[in-house]
Every structure is written in structure tokens, then in C-alpha cells.
Design a protein around this motif. Structure first.
Motif, PDB file in Angstrom:
ATOM      1  N   THR A   1       0.834  -1.201   0.000  1.00 49.37           N
ATOM      2  CA  THR A   1       0.000   0.000   0.000  1.00 49.37           C
ATOM      3  C   THR A   1       0.868   1.249   0.000  1.00 49.37           C
ATOM      4  N   LYS A   2       0.304   2.330  -0.546  1.00 44.14           N
ATOM      5  CA  LYS A   2       0.989   3.614  -0.531  1.00 44.14           C
ATOM      6  C   LYS A   2       0.914   4.213   0.872  1.00 44.14           C
ATOM      7  N   GLU A   3       1.851   5.064   1.219  1.00 44.82           N
ATOM      8  CA  GLU A   3       1.896   5.623   2.561  1.00 44.82           C
ATOM      9  C   GLU A   3       0.780   6.620   2.813  1.00 44.82           C
ATOM     10  N   ILE A   4       0.407   7.401   1.830  1.00 50.59           N
ATOM     11  CA  ILE A   4      -0.568   8.481   2.039  1.00 50.59           C
ATOM     12  C   ILE A   4      -1.973   8.020   1.679  1.00 50.59           C
ATOM     13  N   VAL A   5      -2.156   7.533   0.455  1.00 45.98           N
ATOM     14  CA  VAL A   5      -3.498   7.145   0.010  1.00 45.98           C
ATOM     15  C   VAL A   5      -3.914   5.797   0.576  1.00 45.98           C
ATOM     16  N   ASN A   6      -2.941   4.967   0.981  1.00 46.32           N
ATOM     17  CA  ASN A   6      -3.231   3.669   1.609  1.00 46.32           C
ATOM     18  C   ASN A   6      -4.040   2.756   0.682  1.00 46.32           C
ATOM     19  N   ILE A   7      -3.687   2.740  -0.596  1.00 49.33           N
ATOM     20  CA  ILE A   7      -4.370   1.925  -1.597  1.00 49.33           C
ATOM     21  C   ILE A   7      -3.368   0.917  -2.157  1.00 49.33           C
ATOM     22  N   SER A   8      -3.819  -0.301  -2.334  1.00 53.32           N
ATOM     23  CA  SER A   8      -2.950  -1.360  -2.837  1.00 53.32           C
ATOM     24  C   SER A   8      -3.062  -1.470  -4.352  1.00 53.32           C
ATOM     25  N   SER A   9      -1.924  -1.725  -4.996  1.00 54.00           N
ATOM     26  CA  SER A   9      -1.893  -1.960  -6.443  1.00 54.00           C
ATOM     27  C   SER A   9      -2.119  -3.451  -6.675  1.00 54.00           C
ATOM     28  N   THR A  10      -3.379  -3.842  -6.790  1.00 55.64           N
ATOM     29  CA  THR A  10      -3.731  -5.260  -6.792  1.00 55.64           C
ATOM     30  C   THR A  10      -3.156  -5.994  -7.997  1.00 55.64           C
ATOM     31  N   ILE A  11      -3.350  -5.453  -9.188  1.00 59.29           N
ATOM     32  CA  ILE A  11      -2.900  -6.134 -10.402  1.00 59.29           C
ATOM     33  C   ILE A  11      -1.386  -6.209 -10.451  1.00 59.29           C
ATOM     34  N   LYS A  12      -0.715  -5.103 -10.115  1.00 57.12           N
ATOM     35  CA  LYS A  12       0.742  -5.078 -10.142  1.00 57.12           C
ATOM     36  C   LYS A  12       1.325  -6.038  -9.113  1.00 57.12           C
ATOM     37  N   ASP A  13       0.752  -6.035  -7.912  1.00 65.03           N
ATOM     38  CA  ASP A  13       1.258  -6.930  -6.856  1.00 65.03           C
ATOM     39  C   ASP A  13       1.004  -8.390  -7.188  1.00 65.03           C
ATOM     40  N   ARG A  14      -0.104  -8.667  -7.879  1.00 66.04           N
ATOM     41  CA  ARG A  14      -0.397 -10.054  -8.236  1.00 66.04           C
ATOM     42  C   ARG A  14       0.660 -10.613  -9.175  1.00 66.04           C
ATOM     43  N   TYR A  15       1.028  -9.855 -10.211  1.00 67.92           N
ATOM     44  CA  TYR A  15       2.058 -10.319 -11.140  1.00 67.92           C
ATOM     45  C   TYR A  15       3.419 -10.408 -10.445  1.00 67.92           C
ATOM     46  N   PHE A  16       3.680  -9.467  -9.550  1.00 64.37           N
ATOM     47  CA  PHE A  16       4.942  -9.494  -8.811  1.00 64.37           C
ATOM     48  C   PHE A  16       5.024 -10.752  -7.951  1.00 64.37           C
ATOM     49  N   HIS A  17       3.920 -11.089  -7.298  1.00 65.65           N
ATOM     50  CA  HIS A  17       3.881 -12.289  -6.450  1.00 65.65           C
ATOM     51  C   HIS A  17       4.001 -13.554  -7.284  1.00 65.65           C
ATOM     52  N   GLU A  18       3.351 -13.589  -8.441  1.00 64.17           N
ATOM     53  CA  GLU A  18       3.448 -14.756  -9.321  1.00 64.17           C
ATOM     54  C   GLU A  18       4.880 -14.964  -9.802  1.00 64.17           C
ATOM     55  N   GLN A  19       5.533 -13.884 -10.145  1.00 65.47           N
ATOM     56  CA  GLN A  19       6.910 -14.002 -10.614  1.00 65.47           C
ATOM     57  C   GLN A  19       7.834 -14.497  -9.508  1.00 65.47           C
ATOM     58  N   PHE A  20       7.637 -13.996  -8.290  1.00 67.68           N
ATOM     59  CA  PHE A  20       8.474 -14.444  -7.179  1.00 67.68           C
ATOM     60  C   PHE A  20       8.276 -15.927  -6.904  1.00 67.68           C
ATOM     61  N   LEU A  21       7.033 -16.407  -6.916  1.00 66.77           N
ATOM     62  CA  LEU A  21       6.779 -17.828  -6.666  1.00 66.77           C
ATOM     63  C   LEU A  21       7.412 -18.702  -7.745  1.00 66.77           C
ATOM     64  N   ALA A  22       7.348 -18.249  -8.989  1.00 65.79           N
ATOM     65  CA  ALA A  22       7.948 -19.033 -10.071  1.00 65.79           C
ATOM     66  C   ALA A  22       9.460 -19.109  -9.919  1.00 65.79           C
ATOM     67  N   VAL A  23      10.099 -17.979  -9.607  1.00 60.79           N
ATOM     68  CA  VAL A  23      11.555 -17.973  -9.436  1.00 60.79           C
ATOM     69  C   VAL A  23      11.948 -18.782  -8.202  1.00 60.79           C
ATOM     70  N   ALA A  24      11.196 -18.640  -7.100  1.00 57.59           N
ATOM     71  CA  ALA A  24      11.498 -19.403  -5.887  1.00 57.59           C
ATOM     72  C   ALA A  24      11.365 -20.903  -6.130  1.00 57.59           C
ATOM     73  N   THR A  25      10.364 -21.310  -6.913  1.00 55.90           N
ATOM     74  CA  THR A  25      10.201 -22.726  -7.242  1.00 55.90           C
ATOM     75  C   THR A  25      11.408 -23.254  -8.006  1.00 55.90           C
ATOM     76  N   GLN A  26      11.877 -22.486  -8.968  1.00 58.77           N
ATOM     77  CA  GLN A  26      13.048 -22.902  -9.732  1.00 58.77           C
ATOM     78  C   GLN A  26      14.302 -22.974  -8.864  1.00 58.77           C
ATOM     79  N   ILE A  27      14.486 -21.999  -7.969  1.00 59.67           N
ATOM     80  CA  ILE A  27      15.669 -21.988  -7.103  1.00 59.67           C
ATOM     81  C   ILE A  27      15.659 -23.194  -6.173  1.00 59.67           C
ATOM     82  N   VAL A  28      14.513 -23.482  -5.565  1.00 52.08           N
ATOM     83  CA  VAL A  28      14.417 -24.624  -4.656  1.00 52.08           C
ATOM     84  C   VAL A  28      14.608 -25.926  -5.421  1.00 52.08           C
TER      85      VAL A  28
END
Length: 500
Positions: free
Chosen positions: A187-214
Motif C-alpha cells: 500500500t501507498k503511505e498516504i493514500v493507503n491503496i494497494s496496487s492489486t494487479i501489479k502486486d499479483r504479477y509481482f507475487h506470481e513471478q516471485f513464486l515461479a523464481v522461488a520454485t526454480q531456485i528450490v
């Protein structure tokens, strides 16, 4: 495609497969970049296509530009950074944003990957035991299970929950945006709104990379088990795809593998198993949450064992006779793709009596004492006197820029650029650079670098990330093996420094 001419060395790894040529009645070797079947070239992870192999040109580019340099810590052993660099070279180009690359090089993410490798190393052993035990208690020659067997399973399940607890603790540090993760808070510090679509792709990418590393860290075995459990850990059972490659477990087997804290409720209120693990922590397991943060002082042998396994660096795991996949193994035993080079292994003459890296031996489950759970409840926890500080070698800016420009670098070399050896690069640099440093400055930089690698300079208290940090003048230290231990002049308090 134009071939790259390299004078320094030939590729160490040739990717491809052997097939029978009926016309010439002989074996024919086909390299993977010449194959028509894309399944031989790529592997699908959470909907993203990662390279499964490298051709000779790609391997030369990776070894010349992206491999961890010899001036870093422990260059002759396999560490998490080596696996991460390989996955970065194999991952799709849409992952190459500077924001994601900087995130993956943060110390908090490094600790999470370290905890995941330890967790999955034990999880795969327990899954193997479950599958073997399933065959033993089925059929006409089925074996009878005793109460001692069930008690042993409960202890192993509690051990797995403890590893899951460590992983959840490091994951929550990222979720809360603590320390260096503040920039990535959802979330942003002032508006306190989450970037849902951006965070979703970011989370998907992290899980894919973590799966490959493990997966690569665990000798590339049980890929679908790792992928299924990774999605379950960070999401829930609702997000596990119904794939035929995924194993199915009975309710009794799930209770053994997933622990007593795993609960499946309505999807509107469902939380991930990692978060569930921290909602109900037993009193005798509370010191586990401080492992890696402060030195444990108490009489619980299980926590002391877990702390030793978590805090000992990968290159020194052989000293405590513990294996975490390929971490800490000599680099010369592995090829560019971090697969075992069996001819090199044969020359080392490993045997069951001499196998410090668990290459010949099979990592197994230690049979615990039946009354171990009761003994742990009666253990004492004393006041802690020592705080643990980690040493993390941060990546330089030019390395991050190389990863963000990976496709441009590959395109340049594949289109005719020449990869030079060390002699050619030095001659080219002398010809091109007009403002060259003085000889005294070069010698001084070299001595500073060697002092850092030989650990003559001791980092500051805290997460030291620079080589110029030195130990405080009012503290004393002793050297045990390759590690330095700080002891401050205070009679009761002290500080302990160990790397991860």
C-alpha cells in the motif's frame, strides 16, 4: 545463427539428446536449440516458460558475463547466489524489471530463500517416507503399524512444522515491509491503496523464481511436488491446480505433511498455511522465532540443533554433517547448469565412509526418541546474552544493470560480438581507457579486495553490506575456524557475528 568464436575455453555442457539415425544406422546427437519440440527446451512453472537447458552460445555468455565472480565470498563452492544467477538467466524476459531484480537481491529475500531450501529438503524426505510407507501397509503382505510408529510420525510432523515456522517468520518480515522491504509494501503511505494487479504479477513471478531456485538446489528432483507445495504454502489448497503430475495424499498423510495448524475454511476467510503456522505457536517452540536473531540459551536440544542447521553457512555444512541439496558443494563437481558432473565425482573417490557432501549417501530421517516431545516441554529457556548479526554480500549496481539488460547483451554477442578472455579484455581496456588510475591506486584496491576475501576486516554490527566496514575499536573478537565472534567489554552482554 552465427557461431561465437571464443579462444579461452570450450563449453563445459552440451545440451541435447541422442537418437537413432536409421539412414546411417548410428547414434546422432541433437542439440536442444535444434530440436523442434519446445518441451525439450522449456519447462513450465506457474504458467511461465523457463529454459530447461542452454545451448553452447548461451552458456558462454552466461559464464563470461553473469556468473558470480571469483572475488566474491567462497567462489569455489555452490551457494544460493549461484543458483539465483542461473535461474535469472533461465527465466523469461518479462521478469527482467529493475524493481524485481533489486527485490530478489535484498537480504530479507535471501533469508526467505534460505529457509525455503531447508524446509523443502526435509519436506521431500518426509514425502518419500509417506510414499514408501503407503506401499508397505497395502496389499497382501501389508505390515502392521504400532503406536511407536505413529508417535514417530507425529515427531517428524512437528519437525516439519518448525521448518515451516522459520519460513513463515521470514515471509512475514517481507509482508510487513520491515527494513529494506519498505519500498515493496503493498500500500501507498498516504493514500493507503494497494496496487492489486501489479502486486499479483509481482507475487506470481516471485513464486515461479522461488520454485526454480528450490528445485535446482535440491538436485532437480520431485519438481511437481515442489511446485504443488510452493503454491500451497504461499496461497492455500484452493489455488492448487488439478494436474495429473501432482501426487494425491490421503487425509492421514495430509495431517502428517501439513501439520496440526493447517485448516481449510471458506475461501473468503482462508489464509495461507505460512500465516496459519504463526497463529498457534506452542510455548516450547517460541524460541524458534528468534533463531538467527539472537543466540539461544536453554536446554532444549531440538532448538539448539535447528539453530545450528539454520545458522551454519552453506560452505561449512559438511563440518556438521548436514546436507541442504547442492549448497556448499565444490563448484568443480557441477557443470554450468549446476547438475552433477559425474566424471568429476568419480575422480574424488567418494564412498559411504567418505562422503561429506551426501553425494553417495542418501539423506535420511533421523529416528527420534519416543519421549522427545515430553523432554522438550520440560526444557528451560534462559535469558539471552548474545545477538546475532548477519553478513550479506550485496550486489553492485553494474551487476543489477547487466541482469536488466540481459536480452540486449545476449543479442549483441549472438549477432557477432566476441567474448574475450582475460588477456584480450585487459588489452582492450588499455587501448580504450584514457583516464586510467594510478598504479598505487590499483595496488591499494587489490589489497583491500584480498583483505575482504581473507576476512581480515570485520564488518560492523548489523547487516553489513560493504567491504569498508571494520570492527568497533572497543570490542574484542576471537576466530574459530573461518568465523569471527565479537565479545564486547561488558561483563554480561556480548555480540556474536556469523554469516548466512
Amino acid at each position: 545463427m552465427k557461431r561465437i568464436h571464443v579462444e579461452s575455453s570450450a563449453p563445459k555442457y552440451q545440451s541435447g539428446k541422442w537418437s537413432w539415425d536409421k539412414k546411417h544406422e548410428s547414434l546422432h546427437f541433437e542439440q536442444h536449440f535444434d530440436l523442434e519440440d519446445a518441451n525439450e527446451r522449456y519447462i513450465d512453472t506457474n504458467g511461465y516458460k523457463f529454459l530447461r537447458t542452454l545451448n553452447q552460445e548461451e552458456e558462454l555468455i552466461f559464464r563470461q558475463v553473469f556468473v558470480r565472480p571469483n572475488t566474491s565470498y567462497d567462489p569455489d563452492t555452490v551457494v544460493i547466489n549461484d543458483v539465483r544467477n542461473l535461474v535469472f538467466f533461465l527465466m523469461p524476459k518479462q521478469f527482467l524489471s529493475m524493481n524485481f531484480i533489486e527485490f530478489m537481491h535484498k537480504p530479507s529475500v535471501h533469508r526467505l530463500l534460505h529457509a525455503l531450501i531447508i524446509y523443502f529438503d526435509y519436506f521431500l524426505r518426509l514425502v518419500e517416507f509417506v510414499l514408501i510407507r503407503r506401499d508397505e501397509i497395502a496389499g497382501n503382505m501389508a505390515q502392521m503399524q504400532s503406536e511407536q510408529t505413529n508417535e514417530m510420525k507425529r515427531i517428524w510432523s512437528s519437525y516439519l512444522s518448525q521448518y515451516r515456522m522459520l519460513t513463515a517468520r521470514n515471509y512475514c518480515a517481507i509482508l510487513m515491509g520491515a527494513g529494506d522491504m519498505k519500498k515493496y509494501y503493498h500500500t501507498k503511505e498516504i493514500v493507503n491503496i494497494s496496487s492489486t494487479i501489479k502486486d499479483r504479477y509481482f507475487h506470481e513471478q516471485f513464486l515461479a523464481v522461488a520454485t526454480q531456485i528450490v528445485w535446482i538446489s535440491n538436485h532437480r528432483r520431485a519438481y511437481y511436488v515442489i511446485e504443488m507445495e510452493m503454491n500451497r504454502l504461499f496461497r492455500s489448497d484452493y489455488f492448487i491446480l488439478n494436474r495429473k503430475e501432482y501426487p494425491t495424499f490421503t487425509p492421514a498423510e495430509k495431517s502428517l505433511l501439513y501439520g496440526r495448524n493447517n485448516k481449510l475454511v471458506n475461501y473468503r476467510f482462508q489464509s495461507s498455511p505460512l500465516i496459519q503456522e504463526l497463529k498457534n505457536v506452542a510455548d516450547h517452540d517460541m524460541p524458534i522465532l528468534w533463531i538467527g536473531e539472537r543466540k539461544y540459551r536453554g536446554s532444549d536440544p531440538r532448538i539448539a540443533e535447528l539453530e545450528l542447521e539454520y545458522m551454519v553457512p552453506g560452505p561449512q555444512l559438511r563440518m556438521i554433517d548436514i546436507a541442504h541439496g547442492i549448497l556448499g558443494h565444490p563448484r568443480l563437481l557441477y557443470n554450468t547448469l549446476l547438475s552433477l558432473d559425474w566424471p568429476s565425482v568419480r575422480y574424488h573417490n567418494f564412498s559411504s565412509a567418505h562422503d561429506p557432501y551426501y553425494i553417495i549417501r542418501q539423506p535420511s530421517l533421523r529416528i527420534p526418541n519416543i519421549d522427545e516431545a515430553e523432554v522438550r516441554k520440560m526444557s528451560r529457556n534462559l535469558e539471552h546474552y548474545y545477538k546475532v548479526f548477519r553478513i550479506y554480500e550485496s550486489a553492485r549496481r553494474n551487476i543489477l544493470l547487466n541482469w536488466s539488460n540481459r536480452e540486449k547483451i545476449k543479442k549483441y554477442y549472438l549477432s557477432g560480438g566476441v567474448l574475450r578472455n582475460i588477456t584480450m579484455r585487459c588489452e582492450k581496456q588499455l587501448e580504450d581507457d584514457e583516464d586510467r588510475p594510478e598504479v598505487s591506486e590499483i595496488v591499494s584496491d587489490f589489497l583491500d579486495m584480498m583483505a575482504r576475501l581473507r576476512k581480515k576486516k570485520i564488518p560492523l554490527m548489523g547487516d553489513a553490506t560493504t567491504a569498508e566496514a571494520t570492527r568497533p575499536s572497543n570490542s574484542q573478537y576471537v576466530k574459530i575456524g573461518a568465523e569471527y565472534f565479537f565479545i564486547e567489554p561488558d561483563e554480561r552482554r556480548g555480540r556474536l557475528v556469523v554469516p548466512i
